[in-house]
Design a protein around this motif. Structure first.
Motif, PDB file in Angstrom:
ATOM      1  N   LYS A  42      -8.823   4.437   6.606  1.00  0.00           N
ATOM      2  CA  LYS A  42      -9.715   5.162   5.731  1.00  0.00           C
ATOM      3  C   LYS A  42     -11.084   4.648   5.891  1.00  0.00           C
ATOM      4  O   LYS A  42     -12.231   5.342   5.432  1.00  0.00           O
ATOM      5  N   ALA A  88      -5.762   1.100   4.102  1.00  0.00           N
ATOM      6  CA  ALA A  88      -7.074   1.047   3.798  1.00  0.00           C
ATOM      7  C   ALA A  88      -8.163   0.988   5.163  1.00  0.00           C
ATOM      8  O   ALA A  88      -9.211   1.405   5.152  1.00  0.00           O
ATOM      9  N   CYS A 129      -4.256   8.429  -1.496  1.00  0.00           N
ATOM     10  CA  CYS A 129      -4.388   7.207  -1.865  1.00  0.00           C
ATOM     11  C   CYS A 129      -4.356   7.125  -3.342  1.00  0.00           C
ATOM     12  O   CYS A 129      -4.764   7.939  -4.115  1.00  0.00           O
ATOM     13  N   MET A 130      -3.632   5.956  -3.750  1.00  0.00           N
ATOM     14  CA  MET A 130      -3.464   6.053  -5.258  1.00  0.00           C
ATOM     15  C   MET A 130      -4.610   5.000  -5.983  1.00  0.00           C
ATOM     16  O   MET A 130      -4.468   4.939  -7.183  1.00  0.00           O
ATOM     17  N   LEU A 131      -5.703   4.762  -5.400  1.00  0.00           N
ATOM     18  CA  LEU A 131      -6.895   4.059  -5.832  1.00  0.00           C
ATOM     19  C   LEU A 131      -6.094   2.742  -6.748  1.00  0.00           C
ATOM     20  O   LEU A 131      -6.492   2.589  -7.884  1.00  0.00           O
ATOM     21  N   CYS A 132      -5.159   2.335  -6.065  1.00  0.00           N
ATOM     22  CA  CYS A 132      -4.334   1.292  -7.022  1.00  0.00           C
ATOM     23  C   CYS A 132      -5.086  -0.035  -6.598  1.00  0.00           C
ATOM     24  O   CYS A 132      -4.758  -1.106  -7.435  1.00  0.00           O
ATOM     25  N   GLY A 133      -5.932  -0.273  -5.668  1.00  0.00           N
ATOM     26  CA  GLY A 133      -6.772  -1.639  -5.614  1.00  0.00           C
ATOM     27  C   GLY A 133      -6.042  -2.689  -5.042  1.00  0.00           C
ATOM     28  O   GLY A 133      -6.464  -3.825  -4.832  1.00  0.00           O
ATOM     29  N   SER A 134      -4.750  -2.474  -4.518  1.00  0.00           N
ATOM     30  CA  SER A 134      -4.173  -3.605  -3.962  1.00  0.00           C
ATOM     31  C   SER A 134      -4.946  -3.951  -2.568  1.00  0.00           C
ATOM     32  O   SER A 134      -4.782  -5.350  -2.283  1.00  0.00           O
ATOM     33  N   CYS A 135      -5.439  -2.960  -1.748  1.00  0.00           N
ATOM     34  CA  CYS A 135      -6.073  -3.443  -0.479  1.00  0.00           C
ATOM     35  C   CYS A 135      -7.449  -4.244  -0.981  1.00  0.00           C
ATOM     36  O   CYS A 135      -7.636  -5.256  -0.429  1.00  0.00           O
ATOM     37  N   CYS A 178       0.937  -1.089  -0.073  1.00  0.00           N
ATOM     38  CA  CYS A 178      -0.083  -0.019   0.167  1.00  0.00           C
ATOM     39  C   CYS A 178       0.800   1.128  -0.097  1.00  0.00           C
ATOM     40  O   CYS A 178       1.503   1.521   0.855  1.00  0.00           O
ATOM     41  N   PRO A 179       0.983   1.991  -1.166  1.00  0.00           N
ATOM     42  CA  PRO A 179       2.129   3.004  -1.192  1.00  0.00           C
ATOM     43  C   PRO A 179       1.814   4.104  -0.078  1.00  0.00           C
ATOM     44  O   PRO A 179       2.725   4.609   0.539  1.00  0.00           O
ATOM     45  N   SER A 180       0.526   4.498   0.098  1.00  0.00           N
ATOM     46  CA  SER A 180       0.233   5.675   0.945  1.00  0.00           C
ATOM     47  C   SER A 180       0.573   5.216   2.492  1.00  0.00           C
ATOM     48  O   SER A 180       1.185   5.995   3.263  1.00  0.00           O
ATOM     49  N   PHE A 193     -13.313   4.184  -1.104  1.00  0.00           N
ATOM     50  CA  PHE A 193     -12.483   5.599  -1.077  1.00  0.00           C
ATOM     51  C   PHE A 193     -12.790   6.519  -2.518  1.00  0.00           C
ATOM     52  O   PHE A 193     -12.761   7.501  -2.207  1.00  0.00           O
TER      53      PHE A 193
HETATM   54  S1  SF4 Z   1      -5.940   1.844  -2.898  1.00  0.00           S
HETATM   55 FE1  SF4 Z   1      -5.568   0.686  -1.003  1.00  0.00          FE
HETATM   56  S2  SF4 Z   1      -3.541  -0.242  -1.358  1.00  0.00           S
HETATM   57 FE2  SF4 Z   1      -3.918   1.340  -2.772  1.00  0.00          FE
HETATM   58  S3  SF4 Z   1      -2.946   3.348  -1.954  1.00  0.00           S
HETATM   59 FE3  SF4 Z   1      -5.154   3.272  -1.595  1.00  0.00          FE
HETATM   60  S4  SF4 Z   1      -5.303   2.346   0.469  1.00  0.00           S
HETATM   61 FE4  SF4 Z   1      -3.060   1.785  -0.413  1.00  0.00          FE
END
Ligand code: SF4
Ligand code: SF4
Length: 400
Positions: free
Chosen positions: A61, A58, A86-92, A45-47, A108
């Protein structure tokens, strides 16, 4: 009443069971650890990894979303920072959904929409992007008249004037940024080599609106969407081929139900053309490369195999996997408009990704997203790395 692009609009309160079910198990902080050999690469999770406080993961948030939705607290600048880094990267979500059936990233996205409605989002660092879209119809604030200039000399049809089978949508970055335009030209030449009857809208192409949706401004996004759909359909094209996964994402998920034209990302089309032997890579390209899965192309749209099939078709190319690959991929640092507003954080994330490419001794990171290409190059430069960042179509073209 204004026509809505999506038949059913979701709002934050629809996801009350999601934020309420979070058990603070912290699975969302990491990759699927059983699939990644090295502990050094487990955090994903980058952030959260960068800012360390619970609110940036996550789980934090989700708690913030719960308390704001139930009006237990008022938004603060610190909450705004946590939400928009949050990069909204979806890893979480990749971690959480199989275990808890929770959609943290969707929460988010909807919290950002709520923030825009309530007037505390997006942060002022995004003001220029929004102003550019208001004033010029593109993210970069450039004159629309120059939008088709990248394709000069490629002999593409003008889809605003004549019928084409396939409409190529370059997107704002590939259209205007000189350092990215060559990749767009390579993609167009490869698609033409596959025999496609290809056209562009040129100065009539508008931003797809994805940056606005990522910021939470759904109403403004829909004004772009509805106008784009009109222009796409007027072209008479059967297929809409985009070069940027962010465009592909909104075309597939948001425009899709409203459109006759079939949206595809260029990697799908080109992987299919190689399989059907419409193009055959023949010349050797001696290089060791690793594919970087863009979050929107991979986790969001599920296109993991197509780019790998393109790479494995190139003679001489040694293709290795990064420790974090496919659904475990690390964001490049430019997701969710976070890199736009917080470039140092974006660069910090990109440096981590470039380190991963160095770890597997790749000569180049290959990808197919202008946001990734740009931020990974920045990361490589900041690290003084020998790893190059290549676009998959530029690489493929070398072997045709
Ligand atoms: S989408 Fe989830 S994993 Fe990606 S930066 Fe945001 S909280 Fe972290
Ligand atoms: S968001 Fe999901 S994975 Fe993360 S702590 Fe909550 S329940 Fe666990």
């Amino acid at each position: 009443m204004k026509k809505k692009m999506t038949a059913l609009r979701e709002v934050l309160s629809d996801f009350r069971s999601d934020y309420s079910l979070c058990g603070k198990c912290k699975l969302c902080q990491a990759v699927h650890v059983q699939e990644v050999d090295y502990g050094r690469f487990w955090r994903n999770c980058p952030s959260g990894t960068r800012f360390r406080f619970e609110a940036y993961y996550a789980s934090g948030k989700l708690e913030m979303a719960r308390a704001l939705d139930l009006q237990e607290i008022e938004p603060t600048p610190a909450m705004q920072h946590a939400l928009y880094t949050c990069m909204l990267c979806g890893s979480c979500q990749e971690q959480c959904y199989p275990v808890k059936q929770i959609f943290p990233m969707r929460v988010f996205e909807l919290l950002r929409e709520q923030a825009v409605r309530d007037g505390w989002g997006p942060p002022e660092e995004h003001a220029q992007a929004v102003a550019n879209l208001e004033e010029t119809d593109n993210l970069l604030g450039r004159p629309q008249a120059e939008r088709g200039a990248w394709a000069e000399g490629l002999d593409l049809k003008d889809a605003s004037k004549e019928k084409v089978e396939a409409l190529l949508f370059a997107g704002c970055h590939y259209s205007f940024k000189p350092e990215l335009q060559e990749a767009a030209r390579s993609a167009a030449r490869v698609l033409k080599a596959a025999g496609l009857d290809l056209g562009i809208l040129g100065s009539e192409e508008l931003c797809c609106g994805a940056p606005l949706l990522e910021l939470g401004d759904r109403d403004f996004f829909e004004t772009f969407g509805l106008e784009n759909i009109k222009r796409f359909e007027a072209s008479g094209a059967e297929t809409l081929i985009s070069l940027c996964p962010h465009c592909s994402w909104v075309f597939a998920e948001e425009y899709g139900p409203e459109m006759e034209i079939k949206p595809k990302h260029a990697v799908q089309v080109v992987a299919g053309a190689i399989k059907k032997k419409q193009i055959t890579p023949a010349r050797e390209v001696k290089m060791k490369v690793a594919w970087h899965d863009p979050c929107r192309l991979g986790r969001r749209l599920g296109f993991y195999d197509q780019p790998r099939r393109i790479l494995s078709s190139i003679p001489g190319l040694e293709v290795v996997e990064l420790p974090r690959n496919r659904h475990n991929s690390l964001c490049c640092g430019n997701g969710g408009m976070a890199g736009y507003a917080f470039p140092e954080f974006g660069e910090w994330t990109a440096k981590e990704r470039v380190f991963e490419a160095e770890f597997v001794e790749a000569d180049a990171l290959v990808t197919s997203c202008p946001w990734c290409e740009e931020m990974l190059r920045r990361g490589a430069e900041a690290r003084g790395s020998k790893v190059r960042v290549e676009n998959v179509f530029s690489l493929l073209e070398k072997s045709l």
